[in-house]
Design a protein around this motif. Sequence first.
Motif, PDB file in Angstrom:
ATOM      1  N   LEU A   1      49.955  38.021  -1.963  1.00 26.15           N
ATOM      2  CA  LEU A   1      50.404  38.550  -0.682  1.00 26.15           C
ATOM      3  C   LEU A   1      51.926  38.621  -0.609  1.00 26.15           C
ATOM      4  O   LEU A   1      52.493  39.592  -0.093  1.00 26.15           O
ATOM      5  CB  LEU A   1      49.877  37.681   0.462  1.00 26.15           C
ATOM      6  N   LEU A   2      52.587  37.606  -1.134  1.00 23.56           N
ATOM      7  CA  LEU A   2      54.042  37.570  -1.057  1.00 23.56           C
ATOM      8  C   LEU A   2      54.670  38.618  -1.963  1.00 23.56           C
ATOM      9  O   LEU A   2      55.653  39.275  -1.589  1.00 23.56           O
ATOM     10  CB  LEU A   2      54.539  36.173  -1.418  1.00 23.56           C
ATOM     11  N   GLN A   3      54.100  38.820  -3.138  1.00 20.77           N
ATOM     12  CA  GLN A   3      54.639  39.842  -4.037  1.00 20.77           C
ATOM     13  C   GLN A   3      54.425  41.230  -3.470  1.00 20.77           C
ATOM     14  O   GLN A   3      55.302  42.095  -3.576  1.00 20.77           O
ATOM     15  CB  GLN A   3      54.003  39.723  -5.423  1.00 20.77           C
ATOM     16  N   GLU A   4      53.277  41.460  -2.855  1.00 19.98           N
ATOM     17  CA  GLU A   4      53.027  42.757  -2.216  1.00 19.98           C
ATOM     18  C   GLU A   4      54.048  43.024  -1.115  1.00 19.98           C
ATOM     19  O   GLU A   4      54.564  44.145  -0.986  1.00 19.98           O
ATOM     20  CB  GLU A   4      51.619  42.783  -1.633  1.00 19.98           C
ATOM     21  N   ALA A   5      54.327  42.000  -0.314  1.00 20.73           N
ATOM     22  CA  ALA A   5      55.292  42.162   0.771  1.00 20.73           C
ATOM     23  C   ALA A   5      56.677  42.457   0.220  1.00 20.73           C
ATOM     24  O   ALA A   5      57.381  43.351   0.721  1.00 20.73           O
ATOM     25  CB  ALA A   5      55.323  40.901   1.638  1.00 20.73           C
ATOM     26  N   ARG A   6      57.065  41.742  -0.803  1.00 19.43           N
ATOM     27  CA  ARG A   6      58.399  41.969  -1.373  1.00 19.43           C
ATOM     28  C   ARG A   6      58.506  43.353  -2.013  1.00 19.43           C
ATOM     29  O   ARG A   6      59.504  44.048  -1.846  1.00 19.43           O
ATOM     30  CB  ARG A   6      58.716  40.879  -2.398  1.00 19.43           C
ATOM     31  N   ASP A   7      57.471  43.748  -2.744  1.00 20.12           N
ATOM     32  CA  ASP A   7      57.496  45.057  -3.398  1.00 20.12           C
ATOM     33  C   ASP A   7      57.584  46.190  -2.369  1.00 20.12           C
ATOM     34  O   ASP A   7      58.216  47.220  -2.627  1.00 20.12           O
ATOM     35  CB  ASP A   7      56.253  45.244  -4.266  1.00 20.12           C
ATOM     36  N   ALA A   8      56.949  45.994  -1.214  1.00 22.86           N
ATOM     37  CA  ALA A   8      56.931  47.025  -0.181  1.00 22.86           C
ATOM     38  C   ALA A   8      58.089  46.879   0.806  1.00 22.86           C
ATOM     39  O   ALA A   8      58.202  47.678   1.740  1.00 22.86           O
ATOM     40  CB  ALA A   8      55.614  46.980   0.584  1.00 22.86           C
ATOM     41  N   ALA A   9      58.947  45.863   0.582  1.00 25.75           N
ATOM     42  CA  ALA A   9      60.079  45.598   1.489  1.00 25.75           C
ATOM     43  C   ALA A   9      59.596  45.363   2.915  1.00 25.75           C
ATOM     44  O   ALA A   9      60.181  45.839   3.889  1.00 25.75           O
ATOM     45  CB  ALA A   9      61.084  46.737   1.438  1.00 25.75           C
ATOM     46  N   ARG A  10      58.517  44.623   3.042  1.00 22.87           N
ATOM     47  CA  ARG A  10      57.960  44.282   4.343  1.00 22.87           C
ATOM     48  C   ARG A  10      57.925  42.772   4.521  1.00 22.87           C
ATOM     49  O   ARG A  10      58.123  42.016   3.579  1.00 22.87           O
ATOM     50  CB  ARG A  10      56.537  44.846   4.479  1.00 22.87           C
ATOM     51  N   GLY A  11      57.648  42.347   5.751  1.00 22.75           N
ATOM     52  CA  GLY A  11      57.541  40.922   6.037  1.00 22.75           C
ATOM     53  C   GLY A  11      56.092  40.473   6.071  1.00 22.75           C
ATOM     54  O   GLY A  11      55.213  41.185   6.577  1.00 22.75           O
ATOM     55  N   LEU A  12      55.840  39.307   5.523  1.00 28.02           N
ATOM     56  CA  LEU A  12      54.518  38.678   5.543  1.00 28.02           C
ATOM     57  C   LEU A  12      54.554  37.541   6.560  1.00 28.02           C
ATOM     58  O   LEU A  12      55.364  36.626   6.453  1.00 28.02           O
ATOM     59  CB  LEU A  12      54.178  38.125   4.158  1.00 28.02           C
ATOM     60  N   GLY A  13      53.680  37.606   7.561  1.00 28.67           N
ATOM     61  CA  GLY A  13      53.618  36.556   8.572  1.00 28.67           C
ATOM     62  C   GLY A  13      52.966  35.305   8.031  1.00 28.67           C
ATOM     63  O   GLY A  13      51.897  35.357   7.416  1.00 28.67           O
ATOM     64  N   ALA A  14      53.621  34.165   8.271  1.00 32.72           N
ATOM     65  CA  ALA A  14      53.104  32.858   7.866  1.00 32.72           C
ATOM     66  C   ALA A  14      53.143  31.958   9.096  1.00 32.72           C
ATOM     67  O   ALA A  14      54.223  31.572   9.554  1.00 32.72           O
ATOM     68  CB  ALA A  14      53.941  32.278   6.730  1.00 32.72           C
ATOM     69  N   PHE A  15      51.974  31.647   9.645  1.00 28.36           N
ATOM     70  CA  PHE A  15      51.876  31.019  10.951  1.00 28.36           C
ATOM     71  C   PHE A  15      51.254  29.625  10.841  1.00 28.36           C
ATOM     72  O   PHE A  15      50.266  29.434  10.141  1.00 28.36           O
ATOM     73  CB  PHE A  15      51.039  31.887  11.887  1.00 28.36           C
ATOM     74  N   ASN A  16      51.817  28.694  11.589  1.00 28.29           N
ATOM     75  CA  ASN A  16      51.385  27.303  11.464  1.00 28.29           C
ATOM     76  C   ASN A  16      50.140  26.999  12.285  1.00 28.29           C
ATOM     77  O   ASN A  16      50.027  27.397  13.450  1.00 28.29           O
ATOM     78  CB  ASN A  16      52.503  26.356  11.870  1.00 28.29           C
ATOM     79  N   VAL A  17      49.244  26.251  11.677  1.00 31.15           N
ATOM     80  CA  VAL A  17      48.042  25.749  12.338  1.00 31.15           C
ATOM     81  C   VAL A  17      48.393  24.438  13.040  1.00 31.15           C
ATOM     82  O   VAL A  17      49.043  23.566  12.455  1.00 31.15           O
ATOM     83  CB  VAL A  17      46.922  25.514  11.314  1.00 31.15           C
ATOM     84  N   ILE A  18      47.964  24.312  14.275  1.00 38.50           N
ATOM     85  CA  ILE A  18      48.130  23.054  15.014  1.00 38.50           C
ATOM     86  C   ILE A  18      46.789  22.329  15.122  1.00 38.50           C
ATOM     87  O   ILE A  18      46.705  21.116  14.958  1.00 38.50           O
ATOM     88  CB  ILE A  18      48.695  23.309  16.428  1.00 38.50           C
ATOM     89  N   HIS A  19      45.748  23.093  15.390  1.00 44.60           N
ATOM     90  CA  HIS A  19      44.390  22.571  15.505  1.00 44.60           C
ATOM     91  C   HIS A  19      43.427  23.713  15.176  1.00 44.60           C
ATOM     92  O   HIS A  19      43.868  24.833  14.872  1.00 44.60           O
ATOM     93  CB  HIS A  19      44.125  21.999  16.895  1.00 44.60           C
ATOM     94  N   LEU A  20      42.130  23.443  15.247  1.00 47.86           N
ATOM     95  CA  LEU A  20      41.131  24.422  14.820  1.00 47.86           C
ATOM     96  C   LEU A  20      41.245  25.723  15.604  1.00 47.86           C
ATOM     97  O   LEU A  20      41.113  26.817  15.039  1.00 47.86           O
ATOM     98  CB  LEU A  20      39.726  23.840  14.962  1.00 47.86           C
ATOM     99  N   GLU A  21      41.509  25.622  16.906  1.00 48.62           N
ATOM    100  CA  GLU A  21      41.621  26.834  17.717  1.00 48.62           C
ATOM    101  C   GLU A  21      42.754  27.736  17.220  1.00 48.62           C
ATOM    102  O   GLU A  21      42.648  28.960  17.274  1.00 48.62           O
ATOM    103  CB  GLU A  21      41.843  26.471  19.189  1.00 48.62           C
ATOM    104  N   THR A  22      43.835  27.116  16.754  1.00 43.90           N
ATOM    105  CA  THR A  22      44.933  27.918  16.213  1.00 43.90           C
ATOM    106  C   THR A  22      44.483  28.676  14.981  1.00 43.90           C
ATOM    107  O   THR A  22      44.762  29.868  14.831  1.00 43.90           O
ATOM    108  CB  THR A  22      46.138  27.032  15.825  1.00 43.90           C
ATOM    109  N   ALA A  23      43.829  27.976  14.070  1.00 37.35           N
ATOM    110  CA  ALA A  23      43.371  28.624  12.839  1.00 37.35           C
ATOM    111  C   ALA A  23      42.447  29.791  13.155  1.00 37.35           C
ATOM    112  O   ALA A  23      42.569  30.885  12.578  1.00 37.35           O
ATOM    113  CB  ALA A  23      42.672  27.605  11.946  1.00 37.35           C
TER     114      ALA A  23
END
Length: 281
Positions: free
Chosen positions: A9-31
């Motif tokens: 996913l990260l290589q695809e984002a870099r190759d396409a000059a786009r941003g990859l969202g990386a979001f933190n889990v706090i609890h099950l509902e977040t996930a």
Amino acid sequence: MTLTPTRVLLQEARDAARGLGAFNVIHLETAEALVAGAEEAGLPVVLQVSENCIRYHGGFDPVTKAVLAVADASSARIAVHLDHAEDPDLALRGIDAGFGSVMFDGAKLEFEENVLWTRRVVERAHSAGVLVEAELGEVGGKNGAHTPGVRTDPDEARDFVAQTDVDALAVAVGSSHAMTERVADIDVELIARLSHAVPVPLVLHGSSGVPDARIVDGIRAGLSKINVSTHLSNVFTSAVRRYLADHPTAVDSRAYFSTGRDAVRTESARLLTLFADNERP
């Protein structure tokens, strides 16, 4: 769908000059909300489990096994990442547990010691096909730092990546952890210099405090992975507050937690689209 390696996913984002969202889990509902947001947007997402999250849930297995299961059951392409592991042993445990990537955070260490421990984690991770993110320079918020003196130096970053063989680098460019207002001004010129200095994707921590337009500027300058936590927690909590204000006799936590989950689903889908739709000129 099975888990997607973070590296892909990260290589695809870099190759396409786009941003990859990386979001933190706090609890099950977040996930659940983050996975639903990725499905709604039709875009990949990285679910991040931090050392603090593991501590909150009383141990490694309960939360990590739940997040891996939620991700594995999704129709979206999901990667799972261990975030901000300051203990090398925790990073190694993430590798063994099946995470697609781990972050060893040695930013508080002296340069030579950061190199030493990062390289040890990298050697173990690469033998298992796992990506390693490291941090150089100090992203503010954890100790109140938010000044020009804690920016990442491009020459030092080049040396650090060469000595550690790390796969992604979190850089200090003006953002700060745990900001509840989106007023931080990241150094876009420095991001561009760092992007030219190192051969690996750059990661922005503390993105919750950075306005949308400025994040887009950072992506165009060379950022590839955009970490968001506090902003989405604020979205969740605000929705719960509104529900409880409108329903003062509510007692079933599922009723108000579901409103928080829905709000995070909507906002995470919006952020994923924002990050992915802004290509560099």
